[in-house]
Design a protein around this motif. Sequence first.
Motif, PDB file in Angstrom:
ATOM      1  N   SER A  39       0.310  -4.005   7.339  1.00 53.96           N
ATOM      2  CA  SER A  39       0.691  -5.034   6.380  1.00 53.96           C
ATOM      3  C   SER A  39      -0.206  -6.261   6.528  1.00 53.96           C
ATOM      4  CB  SER A  39       2.147  -5.442   6.590  1.00 53.96           C
ATOM      5  OG  SER A  39       2.479  -6.524   5.777  1.00 53.96           O
ATOM      6  N   LEU A  40      -0.680  -6.775   5.403  1.00 52.36           N
ATOM      7  CA  LEU A  40      -1.570  -7.925   5.422  1.00 52.36           C
ATOM      8  C   LEU A  40      -0.859  -9.179   5.922  1.00 52.36           C
ATOM      9  CD1 LEU A  40      -4.429  -8.822   4.750  1.00 52.36           C
ATOM     10  CD2 LEU A  40      -3.674  -9.273   2.425  1.00 52.36           C
ATOM     11  N   LEU A  41       0.405  -9.335   5.579  1.00 51.14           N
ATOM     12  CA  LEU A  41       1.174 -10.487   6.046  1.00 51.14           C
ATOM     13  C   LEU A  41       1.331 -10.466   7.565  1.00 51.14           C
ATOM     14  CD1 LEU A  41       2.805 -12.984   5.228  1.00 51.14           C
ATOM     15  CD2 LEU A  41       4.790 -11.507   5.051  1.00 51.14           C
ATOM     16  N   ARG A  42       1.577  -9.298   8.123  1.00 48.84           N
ATOM     17  CA  ARG A  42       1.687  -9.189   9.586  1.00 48.84           C
ATOM     18  C   ARG A  42       0.364  -9.479  10.278  1.00 48.84           C
ATOM     19  NH1 ARG A  42       5.604  -4.332  11.454  1.00 48.84           N
ATOM     20  NH2 ARG A  42       7.474  -5.066  10.372  1.00 48.84           N
ATOM     21  N   ILE A  43      -0.733  -9.105   9.652  1.00 50.49           N
ATOM     22  CA  ILE A  43      -2.043  -9.377  10.236  1.00 50.49           C
ATOM     23  C   ILE A  43      -2.293 -10.885  10.286  1.00 50.49           C
ATOM     24  CG2 ILE A  43      -4.533  -9.122   9.848  1.00 50.49           C
ATOM     25  CD1 ILE A  43      -3.915  -6.328   8.747  1.00 50.49           C
ATOM     26  N   ILE A  44      -1.915 -11.589   9.224  1.00 51.49           N
ATOM     27  CA  ILE A  44      -2.096 -13.040   9.196  1.00 51.49           C
ATOM     28  C   ILE A  44      -1.206 -13.710  10.239  1.00 51.49           C
ATOM     29  CG2 ILE A  44      -1.796 -15.084   7.773  1.00 51.49           C
ATOM     30  CD1 ILE A  44      -2.504 -13.304   5.351  1.00 51.49           C
ATOM     31  N   LEU A  45       0.039 -13.272  10.355  1.00 60.68           N
ATOM     32  CA  LEU A  45       0.928 -13.846  11.374  1.00 60.68           C
ATOM     33  C   LEU A  45       0.449 -13.515  12.786  1.00 60.68           C
ATOM     34  CD1 LEU A  45       4.415 -13.223   9.747  1.00 60.68           C
ATOM     35  CD2 LEU A  45       3.154 -15.363   9.926  1.00 60.68           C
ATOM     36  N   GLY A  46      -0.152 -12.337  12.964  1.00 57.99           N
ATOM     37  CA  GLY A  46      -0.702 -11.961  14.266  1.00 57.99           C
ATOM     38  C   GLY A  46      -1.863 -12.847  14.679  1.00 57.99           C
ATOM     39  N   THR A  47      -2.746 -13.179  13.717  1.00 55.20           N
ATOM     40  CA  THR A  47      -3.846 -14.083  14.052  1.00 55.20           C
ATOM     41  C   THR A  47      -3.331 -15.483  14.369  1.00 55.20           C
ATOM     42  OG1 THR A  47      -4.207 -14.559  11.714  1.00 55.20           O
ATOM     43  CG2 THR A  47      -5.561 -12.835  12.706  1.00 55.20           C
ATOM     44  N   GLN A  62      -0.866 -10.202  -6.027  1.00 60.09           N
ATOM     45  CA  GLN A  62      -0.660 -10.338  -7.470  1.00 60.09           C
ATOM     46  C   GLN A  62      -1.562  -9.395  -8.254  1.00 60.09           C
ATOM     47  OE1 GLN A  62      -1.319 -14.466  -8.412  1.00 60.09           O
ATOM     48  NE2 GLN A  62       0.886 -14.858  -8.585  1.00 60.09           N
ATOM     49  N   ARG A  63      -2.788  -9.263  -7.825  1.00 68.32           N
ATOM     50  CA  ARG A  63      -3.740  -8.433  -8.564  1.00 68.32           C
ATOM     51  C   ARG A  63      -3.530  -6.943  -8.312  1.00 68.32           C
ATOM     52  NH1 ARG A  63      -9.826  -9.708  -9.725  1.00 68.32           N
ATOM     53  NH2 ARG A  63      -8.682 -11.487 -10.523  1.00 68.32           N
ATOM     54  N   LEU A  64      -3.281  -6.553  -7.077  1.00 69.04           N
ATOM     55  CA  LEU A  64      -3.221  -5.131  -6.736  1.00 69.04           C
ATOM     56  C   LEU A  64      -1.800  -4.607  -6.580  1.00 69.04           C
ATOM     57  CD1 LEU A  64      -6.140  -5.126  -4.186  1.00 69.04           C
ATOM     58  CD2 LEU A  64      -6.202  -4.393  -6.567  1.00 69.04           C
ATOM     59  N   GLY A  65      -0.830  -5.482  -6.349  1.00 69.49           N
ATOM     60  CA  GLY A  65       0.561  -5.061  -6.251  1.00 69.49           C
ATOM     61  C   GLY A  65       0.971  -4.482  -4.918  1.00 69.49           C
ATOM     62  N   THR A  66       0.152  -4.651  -3.897  1.00 67.78           N
ATOM     63  CA  THR A  66       0.500  -4.133  -2.574  1.00 67.78           C
ATOM     64  C   THR A  66      -0.136  -5.013  -1.502  1.00 67.78           C
ATOM     65  OG1 THR A  66       0.486  -2.188  -1.142  1.00 67.78           O
ATOM     66  CG2 THR A  66      -1.470  -2.549  -2.477  1.00 67.78           C
ATOM     67  N   ASP A  67       0.434  -4.945  -0.297  1.00 68.79           N
ATOM     68  CA  ASP A  67      -0.195  -5.618   0.840  1.00 68.79           C
ATOM     69  C   ASP A  67      -0.535  -4.630   1.949  1.00 68.79           C
ATOM     70  OD1 ASP A  67       2.344  -5.110   1.779  1.00 68.79           O
ATOM     71  OD2 ASP A  67       2.487  -6.998   2.879  1.00 68.79           O
ATOM     72  N   ASP A  68      -0.493  -3.344   1.632  1.00 73.53           N
ATOM     73  CA  ASP A  68      -0.841  -2.298   2.585  1.00 73.53           C
ATOM     74  C   ASP A  68      -2.360  -2.219   2.703  1.00 73.53           C
ATOM     75  OD1 ASP A  68      -0.779  -0.195   4.318  1.00 73.53           O
ATOM     76  OD2 ASP A  68      -0.133   1.285   2.835  1.00 73.53           O
ATOM     77  N   MET A  69      -2.875  -2.306   3.907  1.00 77.71           N
ATOM     78  CA  MET A  69      -4.322  -2.329   4.108  1.00 77.71           C
ATOM     79  C   MET A  69      -4.995  -1.011   3.725  1.00 77.71           C
ATOM     80  SD  MET A  69      -5.177  -5.302   4.887  1.00 77.71           S
ATOM     81  CE  MET A  69      -6.854  -5.075   5.408  1.00 77.71           C
ATOM     82  N   GLU A  70      -4.306   0.088   3.862  1.00 75.34           N
ATOM     83  CA  GLU A  70      -4.888   1.371   3.470  1.00 75.34           C
ATOM     84  C   GLU A  70      -5.060   1.463   1.960  1.00 75.34           C
ATOM     85  OE1 GLU A  70      -6.127   3.699   5.491  1.00 75.34           O
ATOM     86  OE2 GLU A  70      -5.631   2.375   7.172  1.00 75.34           O
ATOM     87  N   GLN A  71      -4.119   0.912   1.211  1.00 79.46           N
ATOM     88  CA  GLN A  71      -4.238   0.923  -0.245  1.00 79.46           C
ATOM     89  C   GLN A  71      -5.199  -0.143  -0.741  1.00 79.46           C
ATOM     90  OE1 GLN A  71      -0.294   0.566  -1.758  1.00 79.46           O
ATOM     91  NE2 GLN A  71       0.324   2.604  -1.072  1.00 79.46           N
ATOM     92  N   LEU A  72      -5.330  -1.243  -0.015  1.00 82.65           N
ATOM     93  CA  LEU A  72      -6.265  -2.280  -0.397  1.00 82.65           C
ATOM     94  C   LEU A  72      -7.716  -1.847  -0.206  1.00 82.65           C
ATOM     95  CD1 LEU A  72      -4.638  -5.533   1.033  1.00 82.65           C
ATOM     96  CD2 LEU A  72      -4.849  -4.865  -1.342  1.00 82.65           C
ATOM     97  N   ARG A  73      -7.926  -0.861   0.649  1.00 87.02           N
ATOM     98  CA  ARG A  73      -9.270  -0.383   0.893  1.00 87.02           C
ATOM     99  C   ARG A  73      -9.854   0.258  -0.362  1.00 87.02           C
ATOM    100  NH1 ARG A  73     -10.008   2.842   6.242  1.00 87.02           N
ATOM    101  NH2 ARG A  73      -9.281   0.840   6.993  1.00 87.02           N
TER     102      ARG A  73
END
Length: 108
Positions: free
Chosen positions: A20-28, A92-103
């Motif tokens: 999850s992209l949100l978890r990655i940001i909170l992890g940093t 908003q643009r892609l509809g997901t925050d999953d890093m595998e789908q964002l790839r």
Amino acid sequence: MSISIGVLFTVGVYLILSRSLLRIILGTSLLTHGVHLLLLTMSRLKTGAPPLLGEQAQAYVDPLPQALILTSIVISFGVTSFFFVLAYKAYQRLGTDDMEQLRGREDE
């Protein structure tokens, strides 16, 4: 203090390795807080008077680690807020925050 630094580093790395992209940001963000505590601990957690010119004291506190940590807090706040806006626009643009789908491509 070392245990809390280790916990922050462990939780930060665990969150960075998630999908999850949100978890990655909170992890940093947690990782930078761990670095702040590490810098403060490396400067030996001194006690004493503030480094003012007019006072006569036996021991003074070194202001350099505090200045470095304060600068790092401001920079990490700016970078974290930028990452949140970037993640929101990507969601908003892609509809997901999953890093595998964002790839954008399937597993090879």
